[in-house]
Write a protein that holds these residues in place. Structure first.
Motif, short mmCIF file in Angstrom:
data_model
loop_
_atom_site.label_atom_id
_atom_site.label_comp_id
_atom_site.label_asym_id
_atom_site.label_seq_id
_atom_site.Cartn_x
_atom_site.Cartn_y
_atom_site.Cartn_z
N CYS A 123 -6.82 -3.91 -4.99
CA CYS A 123 -6.91 -3.12 -3.92
C CYS A 123 -7.85 -2.31 -3.91
CB CYS A 123 -5.52 -2.76 -3.27
SG CYS A 123 -5.50 -1.88 -1.69
N CYS A 148 -6.69 1.52 -2.29
CA CYS A 148 -5.77 2.16 -2.99
C CYS A 148 -6.45 2.66 -4.33
CB CYS A 148 -4.41 1.48 -3.47
SG CYS A 148 -3.32 1.09 -2.17
N HIS A 155 0.81 -1.09 -0.01
CA HIS A 155 -0.05 -0.07 -0.08
C HIS A 155 1.09 1.15 -0.10
CE1 HIS A 155 -3.70 -2.48 0.77
NE2 HIS A 155 -2.81 -2.88 1.73
N HIS A 200 -1.07 -3.76 -8.06
CA HIS A 200 -1.65 -3.48 -6.70
C HIS A 200 -3.06 -2.92 -6.81
CE1 HIS A 200 -1.78 -2.90 -2.47
NE2 HIS A 200 -2.30 -1.91 -2.64
#
Ligand SMILES: [Zn+2]
Lengths: 198, 226
Positions: free
Chosen positions: B63, B66, B33, B59
């Motif tokens: 996620c 995010c 993160h 990512h």
């Protein structure tokens, strides 16, 4: 004013710009004042914005801006073409700005430190957007010059971290860290009133 | 609540900080993160290296936090980039510096760049109006509104523009103007600025002094109209 565009179009635009710059530089070497004026007018708004963000004092901004752009006229050969002309100009501006800041006897202080806690100064100001701007300007004013520079170069000028590192003569990781801390500060300052948005 | 939350000892339990900005939470949590968070500003402007972009893309695809942070990042970027910082300093003036003998004897443009404190103050109140007012004092700017303000001055039209913080009491304004040895010529303008007159020889010193005053957010020279 440049806007966010697809990477491809930006690249084509950048190449055309670099061509223009080199042509104008060649004319400047032949003492063509019109060519200098063209470059001055092209880079002056961006550099002024950068310097205003950084120095926050018009008299200093004016001095550093002219000193920076005059290098083009006085020593056009000192641009070796190892980077874009804009990167080179931002680098000179950054160095001269930091020198000017060190020269100032009074430290740059945050003129609104004590009023930050009362954001509703005038009853007429109702528009949320203006309140947001005011809060943002105050939050920016509390950042260090280094952090303000990174924020401006990244958000407004859309310059990559490697180029910013070149301009500010520091490691790339330092650029990332400065930006990280600057954003955290901005969000923290805006969280109270604009928590949902930010 | 306020004090502990921003400190170094970030609690492992995220739920306790739910009203704090997401960036804070993400930054103290752990590597993927945080790595993404550090790169978001350049991801948002399409300025990431190939490798870094691949990491962030990977990512973001898994996620939600995010992805939401990216949306907020875009909003913050747009807001900062849209801040009204005037950027029109004069070519004419520089030109005189280059070739003082050849340059036409034109009157210099007053500075139209605003200081940060000035921006802060007026953004709170009336951004558009002040920009208008500053333009007003440029020789070729629209001057109709200015002329309608008050009676003409006995000596000159004023050679200095000053703006106080919006919450400055009138008494304090008078004190500042008096101490500067200046005479009030006009104002407040629509934007809340005042026009002062000082002896030309003292103007630079007066301006420098005014700019150090806490209650003054803007003090600029005005050049006489041609
Ligand atoms: Zn994440």
């Amino acid at each position: 004013m440049e806007t966010v565009e697809t990477a491809g179009r930006v690249e084509v635009g950048a190449r055309a710009r670099a061509d223009d710059d080199l042509r104008l530089l060649a004319r400047i070497r032949r003492r063509d004042l019109k060519a200098f004026e063209a470059l001055y007018r092209h880079y002056q708004p961006r550099l002024t914005r950068f310097l205003m963000t950084l120095l926050r004092r018009p008299h200093l901004v004016e001095e550093v801006l002219d000193d920076t752009l005059l290098v083009l006229w006085d020593r056009p050969d000192s641009f070796a073409g190892r980077s874009k002309l804009s990167t080179w100009l931002f680098t000179i501006a950054w160095r001269k700005a930091m020198k000017a800041l060190r020269r100032q006897d009074e430290p740059i202080e945050d003129p609104f430190a004590d009023s930050r806690m009362s954001p509703d100064r005038s009853p007429e100001q109702t528009a949320g957007d203006q309140r947001m701007r005011a809060a943002l300007l105050e939050a920016l004013a509390a950042l260090s010059p280094e952090q303000r520079a990174v924020v401006d170069l990244c958000y407004f000028h859309e310059i990559g971290y490697r180029e910013i590192a070149q301009i500010m003569d520091c490691p790339v990781d330092t650029v990332k860290t400065r930006m990280f801390h600057a954003r955290r500060h901005l969000r923290r300052e805006l969280a109270g009133e604009f928590g949902d948005w930010i | 609540m306020q004090g502990g939350i921003c400190g170094a000892n970030w609690p492992a339990n995220l739920a306790t900080g739910s009203e704090k900005p997401m960036a804070d939470i993400l930054s103290f949590r752990g590597d993927p993160h945080r790595a993404t968070e550090m790169l978001l500003p350049w991801y948002a402007s399409g300025q990431l290296d190939e490798d870094d972009r691949a990491v962030v893309d990977a990512h973001l695809s898994q996620c939600d936090l995010c992805r939401a942070a990216l949306e907020r990042e875009r909003r913050l970027k747009a807001q900062v980039a849209g801040l009204p910082v005037r950027a029109d300093l004069g070519w004419e003036k520089l030109q005189r510096r280059l070739a003082p003998d050849r340059a036409a004897r034109r009157l210099p443009l007053p500075r139209t760049v605003l200081t940060w404190p000035a921006l802060t103050a007026f953004a709170a109140a009336q951004a558009a109006l002040l920009l208008g007012a500053v333009t007003l004092f440029r020789p070729q700017g629209p001057q109709a509104a200015y002329r309608t303000l008050g009676a003409p001055a006995a000596r000159g039209n004023g050679n200095l523009l000053i703006m106080f913080r919006p919450d400055t009491p009138e008494q304090e304004m008078r004190l500042v103007i008096g101490r500067a040895g200046a005479r009030l010529v006009d104002g407040p303008t629509a934007a809340g600025a005042y026009v002062l007159d000082v002896a030309p020889a003292r103007r630079e010193n007066v301006l420098a002094d005014l700019r150090t005053r806490h209650s003054v957010v803007l003090a600029q020279p005005i050049e006489a109209a041609p």
